[in-house]
Design an enzyme around this catalytic site. Structure first.
Site, PDB file in Angstrom:
ATOM      1  N   SER A  93      26.760-115.919 -25.388  1.00  0.00           N
ATOM      2  CA  SER A  93      26.105-117.033 -26.059  1.00  0.00           C
ATOM      3  C   SER A  93      26.460-118.381 -25.394  1.00  0.00           C
ATOM      4  CB  SER A  93      26.548-117.006 -27.525  1.00  0.00           C
ATOM      5  OG  SER A  93      26.261-118.190 -28.166  1.00  0.00           O
ATOM      6  N   HIS A 177      37.602-122.276 -26.282  1.00  0.00           N
ATOM      7  CA  HIS A 177      38.335-121.942 -27.500  1.00  0.00           C
ATOM      8  C   HIS A 177      39.813-121.898 -27.114  1.00  0.00           C
ATOM      9  CE1 HIS A 177      38.874-120.585 -31.481  1.00  0.00           C
ATOM     10  NE2 HIS A 177      38.459-119.339 -31.404  1.00  0.00           N
ATOM     11  N   GLU A 265      35.725-120.847 -39.935  1.00  0.00           N
ATOM     12  CA  GLU A 265      34.727-119.771 -39.956  1.00  0.00           C
ATOM     13  C   GLU A 265      35.066-118.706 -41.001  1.00  0.00           C
ATOM     14  OE1 GLU A 265      34.846-119.021 -35.818  1.00  0.00           O
ATOM     15  OE2 GLU A 265      36.566-117.675 -35.888  1.00  0.00           O
TER      16      GLU A 265
HETATM   17  N1  NAP Z   1      29.602-117.946 -29.704  1.00  0.00           N
HETATM   18  C1  NAP Z   1      29.961-119.074 -30.273  1.00  0.00           C
HETATM   19  O1  NAP Z   1      29.330-119.520 -31.256  1.00  0.00           O
HETATM   20  C2  NAP Z   1      31.100-119.880 -29.713  1.00  0.00           C
HETATM   21  C3  NAP Z   1      31.220-121.223 -30.103  1.00  0.00           C
HETATM   22  C4  NAP Z   1      32.236-121.982 -29.547  1.00  0.00           C
HETATM   23  C5  NAP Z   1      33.127-121.404 -28.667  1.00  0.00           C
HETATM   24  N2  NAP Z   1      33.022-120.075 -28.330  1.00  0.00           N
HETATM   25  C6  NAP Z   1      33.972-119.506 -27.386  1.00  0.00           C
HETATM   26  O2  NAP Z   1      33.313-119.344 -26.139  1.00  0.00           O
HETATM   27  C7  NAP Z   1      33.863-118.219 -25.433  1.00  0.00           C
HETATM   28  C8  NAP Z   1      32.727-117.257 -25.112  1.00  0.00           C
HETATM   29  O3  NAP Z   1      32.146-116.836 -26.324  1.00  0.00           O
HETATM   30  P1  NAP Z   1      30.708-116.148 -26.376  1.00  0.00           P
HETATM   31  O4  NAP Z   1      30.387-115.950 -27.825  1.00  0.00           O
HETATM   32  O5  NAP Z   1      29.770-116.848 -25.487  1.00  0.00           O
HETATM   33  O6  NAP Z   1      31.100-114.805 -25.686  1.00  0.00           O
HETATM   34  P2  NAP Z   1      30.664-113.345 -25.938  1.00  0.00           P
HETATM   35  O7  NAP Z   1      29.206-113.314 -26.140  1.00  0.00           O
HETATM   36  O8  NAP Z   1      31.557-112.735 -26.925  1.00  0.00           O
HETATM   37  O9  NAP Z   1      31.096-112.885 -24.459  1.00  0.00           O
HETATM   38  C9  NAP Z   1      30.491-111.992 -23.821  1.00  0.00           C
HETATM   39  C10 NAP Z   1      30.775-112.052 -22.326  1.00  0.00           C
HETATM   40  O10 NAP Z   1      32.012-111.423 -22.062  1.00  0.00           O
HETATM   41  C11 NAP Z   1      31.774-110.398 -21.100  1.00  0.00           C
HETATM   42  N3  NAP Z   1      32.733-109.305 -21.275  1.00  0.00           N
HETATM   43  C12 NAP Z   1      33.064-108.679 -22.419  1.00  0.00           C
HETATM   44  N4  NAP Z   1      34.018-107.749 -22.171  1.00  0.00           N
HETATM   45  C13 NAP Z   1      34.272-107.821 -20.847  1.00  0.00           C
HETATM   46  C14 NAP Z   1      35.179-107.158 -19.998  1.00  0.00           C
HETATM   47  N5  NAP Z   1      36.008-106.225 -20.451  1.00  0.00           N
HETATM   48  N6  NAP Z   1      35.177-107.486 -18.687  1.00  0.00           N
HETATM   49  C15 NAP Z   1      34.355-108.434 -18.211  1.00  0.00           C
HETATM   50  N7  NAP Z   1      33.488-109.113 -18.966  1.00  0.00           N
HETATM   51  C16 NAP Z   1      33.453-108.806 -20.270  1.00  0.00           C
HETATM   52  C17 NAP Z   1      30.350-109.936 -21.364  1.00  0.00           C
HETATM   53  O11 NAP Z   1      29.820-109.327 -20.216  1.00  0.00           O
HETATM   54  P3  NAP Z   1      28.956-107.963 -20.273  1.00  0.00           P
HETATM   55  O12 NAP Z   1      27.582-108.331 -20.722  1.00  0.00           O
HETATM   56  O13 NAP Z   1      29.028-107.474 -18.884  1.00  0.00           O
HETATM   57  O14 NAP Z   1      29.632-107.079 -21.290  1.00  0.00           O
HETATM   58  C18 NAP Z   1      29.683-111.289 -21.655  1.00  0.00           C
HETATM   59  O15 NAP Z   1      29.286-111.931 -20.471  1.00  0.00           O
HETATM   60  C19 NAP Z   1      34.908-117.622 -26.382  1.00  0.00           C
HETATM   61  O16 NAP Z   1      36.157-118.146 -26.049  1.00  0.00           O
HETATM   62  C20 NAP Z   1      34.468-118.120 -27.745  1.00  0.00           C
HETATM   63  O17 NAP Z   1      35.512-118.180 -28.690  1.00  0.00           O
HETATM   64  C21 NAP Z   1      32.017-119.319 -28.819  1.00  0.00           C
END
Ligand code: NAP
Length: 401
Positions: A93, A177, A265
């Site tokens: 995301s 984060h 959250e």
């Molecule tokens: N989502 C939110 O609303 C939000 C808001 C603020 C901050 N954040 C922070 O932003 C950061 C990213 O969050 P997100 O929600 O964007 O992430 P996410 O969707 O949970 O992350 C997914 C990413 O991680 C990769 N991944 C997962 N397992 C893996 C592994 N074992 N090895 C390599 N890659 C792997 C996935 O790749 P594949 O597709 O190859 O599995 C994908 O590209 C986090 O620190 C989160 O706390 C998130």
């Protein structure tokens, strides 16, 4: 609760709630958008222009500097990052939202993800080109000077032993984060001592980061410095915050960001509000009210009528838009709810701070079957009577007819 739907105040409120939010681009225009003269007067006189363009804003008596997009116009950003390659690791995301905004802002940005995973395909669909600006994780880190770790929090921990040796002197490590470095005992993310470590945490999903940017606005984000070896970590975080699409940036620490985020959250943003909806709905049903009545009185009126009023102009404004009967009872009962719930919030904050919540998250996300387990829970929620009733209520909205 019977809101006076015909009242002039409510009509005005609805007009304001639905006014194009694009107008609220700066603090001045946001304040001007509010209709109440008293508020307008107080807020306008409560900030002072600083030399860099950052503003000191009086937040209920607490003066705080807020940074905004105007501090970092595009030319300044391009110049500031002219020698940098921003390697965005992970394309979930946040990777999607931040990455596309960086690209549209003209930054030299590349994406690093697992080859042929779901993210790789999504990145290709978004126009990232293999071998040009889309690489596997190792190659992207090798090319990058600013490594933006946007893997899932669990994956940040899992991949850390492999990634850490690639974070050599001169690079900058970026998070969205504070989770990984703050809870290093559990995550194992002990950052190298010779690099800048910074954070920009958008206050919303990556989809919103993108949507608001495209609308010409910007999401609120917090920024922080964990480690400053160059003396430039703070300004680098501000600049990156703007480059990824933030409108306003609030300074915090890694610890405060992660504690407040995990707490919020689990509380009012998601867990607490869900629990409160369920409790209210269940009592209504037990007292003989129909599912539609219980749903309308618990969720639909909240999300469609009243919460947008709070969002637009504050709690007093929502109260003012409702009947005297509703207002009297709501103000009286709010005290009882606060007193009853406060110990639960205290317990929750402690659970976050002591790492209990992090531990649970890591264990859950570390399970091989966590995607299936998550889907099972979503299915259980979908199948709850309250949310089935909600689906039927929503189906009657004009846009769904
Ligand atoms: N989502 C939110 O609303 C939000 C808001 C603020 C901050 N954040 C922070 O932003 C950061 C990213 O969050 P997100 O929600 O964007 O992430 P996410 O969707 O949970 O992350 C997914 C990413 O991680 C990769 N991944 C997962 N397992 C893996 C592994 N074992 N090895 C390599 N890659 C792997 C996935 O790749 P594949 O597709 O190859 O599995 C994908 O590209 C986090 O620190 C989160 O706390 C998130």
């Amino acid at each position: 609760m019977a809101a006076q739907r015909s009242s002039r105040a409510l009509r005005l409120a609805l007009r304001q709630a639905s006014a194009p939010r694009v107008q609220q681009r700066t603090f001045i225009s946001a304040v001007n958008a509010a209709s109440r003269p008293a508020v307008k007067q107080a807020a306008v006189s409560s900030f002072v222009q600083q030399t860099r363009g950052a503003k000191t804003v009086d937040f209920a008596g607490d003066k705080e500097k807020v940074y905004e997009r105007d501090d970092w116009p595009r030319d300044k950003l391009l110049d500031y990052f002219k020698n940098d390659t921003l390697a965005l690791i992970g394309y979930g995301s946040q990777g999607h939202g931040q990455g596309l905004n960086l690209r549209d802002n003209g930054m030299n940005v590349i994406v690093g993800v697992r080859k042929n995973g779901a993210s790789w395909k999504e990145a290709e669909q978004d126009g990232w080109v293999p071998g040009t600006n889309l690489f596997d994780i190792d190659e992207a880190i090798g090319k990058g000077t600013i490594i933006m770790n946007l893997l899932s929090d669990a994956a940040q921990s899992e991949t850390w032993p492999h990634i850490k040796p690639m974070l050599t002197k001169g690079k900058t490590l970026y998070f969205s984060h504070g989770f990984s470095p703050v809870f290093k005992q559990q995550t194992g993310v002990e950052v190298p001592s010779d690099i800048d470590v910074i954070l920009v945490a958008p206050k919303g999903s990556g989809r919103t980061v993108r949507t608001l940017f495209r609308e010409g606005r910007g999401i609120n984000s917090s920024f922080a410095v964990f480690q400053d070896v160059t003396g430039k970590a703070d300004e680098k975080a501000q600049a990156l915050g703007v480059a990824i699409g933030s409108g306003y940036l609030y300074k915090t620490t890694f610890e405060k960001e992660v504690y407040s985020d995990l707490y919020g959250e689990r509380g009012c943003l998601m867990g607490g509000i869900h629990g409160m909806f369920l409790a209210q709905y269940e009592v209504l049903r037990e007292k003989g009210h129909s599912p539609s009545e219980a749903f309308n009185e618990t969720v639909e009126e909240a999300t469609q009528s009243l919460y947008p009023l709070i969002g637009a102009n504050g709690m007093d404004y929502m109260y003012a838009a409702c009947s005297t009967t509703a207002r009297r009872g709501a103000i009286d009962w709010s005290k009882k709810f606060k007193d009853t719930l406060k110990p639960v919030f205290e317990e929750l904050y402690d659970s976050v701070k002591t790492g209990k919540e992090t531990q649970r998250t890591m264990e859950y996300a570390g399970r091989k079957d966590y995607r299936e387990a998550f889907e099972k829970e979503m299915e259980e929620i979908r199948e709850m009577e309250i949310w089935r009733a909600g689906k039927a209520v929503r189906s009657l909205r004009p846009e769904n007819a």
